[in-house]
Each structure stands twice: as C-alpha cells, then as structure tokens.
Design a protein around this motif. Sequence first.
Motif, short mmCIF file in Angstrom:
data_model
loop_
_atom_site.label_atom_id
_atom_site.label_comp_id
_atom_site.label_asym_id
_atom_site.label_seq_id
_atom_site.Cartn_x
_atom_site.Cartn_y
_atom_site.Cartn_z
N GLN A 1 57.17 49.07 4.95
CA GLN A 1 56.43 50.19 4.37
C GLN A 1 55.41 49.71 3.34
O GLN A 1 54.32 50.28 3.24
N VAL A 2 55.76 48.70 2.58
CA VAL A 2 54.80 48.12 1.64
C VAL A 2 53.61 47.55 2.41
O VAL A 2 52.45 47.72 2.01
N GLU A 3 53.89 46.89 3.53
CA GLU A 3 52.81 46.34 4.35
C GLU A 3 51.98 47.46 4.99
O GLU A 3 50.75 47.34 5.11
N ALA A 4 52.62 48.55 5.38
CA ALA A 4 51.89 49.69 5.95
C ALA A 4 50.94 50.28 4.92
O ALA A 4 49.81 50.66 5.24
N ALA A 5 51.39 50.36 3.68
CA ALA A 5 50.51 50.85 2.62
C ALA A 5 49.33 49.89 2.42
O ALA A 5 48.19 50.33 2.27
N ALA A 6 49.62 48.59 2.43
CA ALA A 6 48.56 47.61 2.23
C ALA A 6 47.49 47.69 3.31
O ALA A 6 46.30 47.51 3.05
N GLU A 7 47.91 47.98 4.54
CA GLU A 7 46.95 48.11 5.64
C GLU A 7 45.98 49.28 5.41
O GLU A 7 44.87 49.29 5.94
N LEU A 8 46.41 50.25 4.62
CA LEU A 8 45.57 51.39 4.28
C LEU A 8 44.80 51.17 2.97
O LEU A 8 44.12 52.08 2.48
N GLY A 9 44.93 49.97 2.42
CA GLY A 9 44.28 49.68 1.15
C GLY A 9 45.00 50.25 -0.05
O GLY A 9 44.41 50.40 -1.12
N LEU A 10 46.30 50.54 0.10
CA LEU A 10 47.08 51.18 -0.95
C LEU A 10 48.17 50.25 -1.46
O LEU A 10 48.71 49.43 -0.71
N THR A 11 48.50 50.37 -2.72
CA THR A 11 49.67 49.72 -3.28
C THR A 11 50.55 50.77 -3.93
O THR A 11 50.08 51.82 -4.37
N ILE A 12 51.83 50.48 -3.98
CA ILE A 12 52.82 51.39 -4.56
C ILE A 12 53.49 50.70 -5.74
O ILE A 12 53.79 49.51 -5.68
N ARG A 13 53.71 51.45 -6.78
CA ARG A 13 54.52 50.97 -7.90
C ARG A 13 55.75 51.87 -8.01
O ARG A 13 55.67 53.08 -7.75
N ALA A 14 56.86 51.28 -8.40
CA ALA A 14 58.11 52.03 -8.42
C ALA A 14 58.99 51.58 -9.58
O ALA A 14 58.98 50.41 -9.98
N GLY A 15 59.75 52.51 -10.10
CA GLY A 15 60.71 52.22 -11.15
C GLY A 15 61.87 53.20 -11.08
O GLY A 15 61.73 54.31 -10.55
N TYR A 16 63.00 52.78 -11.61
CA TYR A 16 64.21 53.61 -11.58
C TYR A 16 64.66 53.96 -12.98
O TYR A 16 64.57 53.14 -13.91
N GLU A 17 65.17 55.18 -13.14
CA GLU A 17 65.99 55.54 -14.28
C GLU A 17 67.44 55.53 -13.81
O GLU A 17 67.81 56.28 -12.90
N VAL B 1 57.31 48.31 -11.11
CA VAL B 1 56.81 47.08 -10.48
C VAL B 1 56.55 47.40 -9.00
O VAL B 1 56.60 48.55 -8.58
N ASP B 2 56.30 46.37 -8.20
CA ASP B 2 56.15 46.60 -6.77
C ASP B 2 57.49 47.07 -6.19
O ASP B 2 58.56 46.78 -6.76
N PRO B 3 57.50 47.79 -5.07
CA PRO B 3 58.73 48.41 -4.58
C PRO B 3 59.87 47.43 -4.27
O PRO B 3 61.03 47.72 -4.59
N VAL B 4 59.57 46.31 -3.64
CA VAL B 4 60.65 45.37 -3.30
C VAL B 4 61.27 44.82 -4.57
O VAL B 4 62.50 44.74 -4.69
N HIS C 1 60.95 56.87 -9.48
CA HIS C 1 59.56 57.14 -9.82
C HIS C 1 58.64 56.26 -8.98
O HIS C 1 58.85 55.04 -8.90
N THR C 2 57.64 56.86 -8.37
CA THR C 2 56.64 56.09 -7.62
C THR C 2 55.24 56.58 -7.96
O THR C 2 55.04 57.72 -8.36
N SER C 3 54.30 55.68 -7.78
CA SER C 3 52.89 56.04 -7.88
C SER C 3 52.14 55.27 -6.80
O SER C 3 52.58 54.21 -6.35
N VAL C 4 51.00 55.80 -6.39
CA VAL C 4 50.22 55.22 -5.30
C VAL C 4 48.83 54.89 -5.84
O VAL C 4 48.21 55.69 -6.54
#
Length: 455
Positions: free
Chosen positions: A128-144, A210-213, A255-258
């Motif tokens: 999924q991270v690679e699928a986002a990258a193919e669209l020119g997108l990055t995801i950031r994620a964090g947990y509480e 940070v990055d999702p992985v 928490h995620t952001s695109v």
Amino acid sequence: MPEFIDTNQSPISIAHALAGRGIVGVTIAWFDNNGIVRSRIVTTEEFASVARKGVGVAAIFPVFDTHDTITAGFEELSRPSGDFRVLPVLETLAPLAGQPGLAWAAARQLDRNGDPWPWDARAVLTRQVEAAAELGLTIRAGYEMEFSVFAPDGGPSPAESGAAYSGRALVEVDDFVRALLKDLRVNGVAIGQLHAEFGKSQFELSLAAVDPVSAADNQLLARQTIYAAARTHGLRVSFSPVTRENNPGNGWHLHTSVWRDDVNLLSGDGPHEMATEGAAYVAGILRDLPAVIAVTAPSEASLLRRRPGFWAGAYGFWGVENREAALRYVQGGALLGAGNANVELKPSDASSNPYLALAVVIGAGLAGIADELAVPDPIGDDVGGWSEAQRSERGVVALATDASAQAAALADNDRVRAVLGPQMYGAFAAVRASDAAWAEGKTTAEIVDAHLWRY
C-alpha cells in the motif's frame, strides 16, 4: 535507533558488535492476525546466519486464533505441514534498554525459497505504501497507545488513587514512568507525550508520526518496551481493548495524513480546510469504515469496547475534533502548522495487526482519491443522543457490535479484501470465525477476563 549499532554492516559484523556489548540473544517479533506478538529468540552466535536464511516457523501461525486454537477453517493452512522463514529486519535492530543482554528486531517473512510469504502482514502494508508512491503520494502515521497498569497479581495499581488525567496518577508510578521514557528513548522509539487517561490506572502514550511501516514497527517495539519497564518496577500492563466491565477500554488510535510534494493534503483551501485530494482520502476511509474496522478493531473485546459515549467510535461518521466520531479530523492551524493536520481512526486497538490496520486504512483512503469522492458535512454532536430519525437523515449508522455483522462487512467489501489479498483474507476470516465460535455462550466478564492478558 541507537547509534552504536551500524546496521549497514554485514550480518557477521553486526553480530560481532552485538556480542561485544554483552548481547546474547535477539528477539525477532511479528504480529499475528489477532494482534498478538509472536517471536523467536536467536543467539548472537547464530544471528548472522539467521539474518541471511531466517529461522523456521510452522506455517499454521496465520490461523492461530486469539486463544491459541489452530483453526482448520482456511483450507490452504488446514494441515500441520509446511514452514516459513522469519528474518530480522536489520534496520529495526535495537538493543533493549529494559532487558539487558537482549536485542530486538521486527520480522519479515519469506518462504523456504526466499520468495514473499503471502501471510506476511508487513509486506501487505508495504504494497500500500508503494501504491501511494506510484500516485506521487506519501503517508505519515502515528499511534496513540492506551494501556492499563495493574499490580503484579492483576489487582489495583498505585495509580488508581489518582484522578483521571491527573499528575497524581503519574506520581504514584513515577519510577515506572521515568524508566519507560528513558527506555523508549534508548530503544529509538520517539514519542510525543505520556499522560494519565480517563479509565482507572489507564495511560496513553503517543508515538511520533513516521512512515507507515516504521509506525507499525515502532508500535511493536513500544509494546516490548512497556512490558519490560512495568515488570522491572513491579507492575503488570494490559493493552486489551477492555480490561474491566463498565470501564473505558484501551484504544490504539490511528492517525494518518496524506502528502504530495511535501504538502499535507489534509490542510488546504478545499472542503473543510482540506485540499480536495485530502478530503477524498477521508471520504474513502469513511465509505469503507465498516470493513476497515473489521481489521483495525477485530476482536470480541473490540466489540465490547465499541459503546456510545466512550469515545470509541460507535457510529460511522466523521467530525472536526469530535472525539465521539469514528473518524476525527484534527486540523492544523496557525499555531500548529499545516503539517499537523491528520485524521484519527477511533475504532482501532491492540487486537489488530498494525501492519494490516494501516494497510486497509491507506487502501481505503487511496480508493477515495482515485474515485474523487466528496466528503459529507462533518458532525459536531454526540450522535448517540440523537433519535433514530435524526441519524437516518444524516446517514449515520451504528458500527457492528457483533462478530457476524463485522465479518459480513469485510466479506462484502471488495476494496478492503483486495488490500489484504485472497490468502491473507482467508486466514484472517477463519481466525475471526474461530474467535466468534469461542465466544458463543460466554458472558461479558468471561470475554473480558480471557482477553486481559492476551495483550
């Protein structure tokens, strides 16, 4: 990550570096389909070989249910035959501050030929991270991460004498808190804050975005760190979604952001102070929410936690800073900056595999962008106090509180199942069915007790 281990070296050099610092074993850890941490410890002497070839694990681990029953409900893994290999992810390697003599690494999984193992959740997220990258997108994620602290025998902890969100609750266990903060820093897990929560002797720890992985890896290491710090200071920790009847449960709010070109799409001049693509990302998660939460909060204990009025996301709607909403939009603003804007998923807890949880959230959000979805108007109220007619008018429905409805939501959603892939979905669904069969006829108290020390 601690600077004194250079993971760019060869595995042999890394093993020598570990041994030179008195480390005798490395824990290689992964999450199963119930959010339970499974692991192997390998000796430092064997580490170099294991880094290349892995260590063998029985192929039936993807169909262990929450209670360690091996279900035969998924035909491909219905026999006690087969093996896969668990290898340490070298860049995650961390000597454990709270467990001297041991180091830790997240696992990746391969088959015996070195090919991808279909039930490797880390690989599902990577896709999924690679699928986002193919669209020119990055995801950031964090947990509480919310967790409950107990005495060693499972009884009340000293922190229970403090009020919710109070400093006193922290003071009562300040040796543990101090050690935990130190150990997290030494282990390389960056956090934002730690505070007493609403429940009795309940705390919340926020992991840095940070990055999702890496976010999922960090959650895995944070669990290990919290367990060890609690044990050292005569306490016992539970991450279970419900630890007591009629008490707020433990959520692990996701928490995620695109982002595109270093611009946070959840902040902008479009709908509700988001960029158009950011709003579509939120709309995609909202559209698939019933299936998404079947992965992010999948257990029988998750279903008990999902109650109106407990900020657990009992209804499928979104709101701006609305803590009762299943999807809470956190805005940026002049003080915090645009980079702070994110969307929080409330129905998420420790019984989920965080790699799979992140994968389905990202997949749903990317589908929303691809389909150019429009997000509906946000809701600022507690819809639990609305009439059925009011909720119906706004399209607000209660999210599943029984296993069959939750399983059906996932089975009926082609998009979310495609994120998992047919083999991962097959094993995951079999495990959920096994858990549901176990729960038949059980009381709430029995379900709470059975999950308390699973997490």
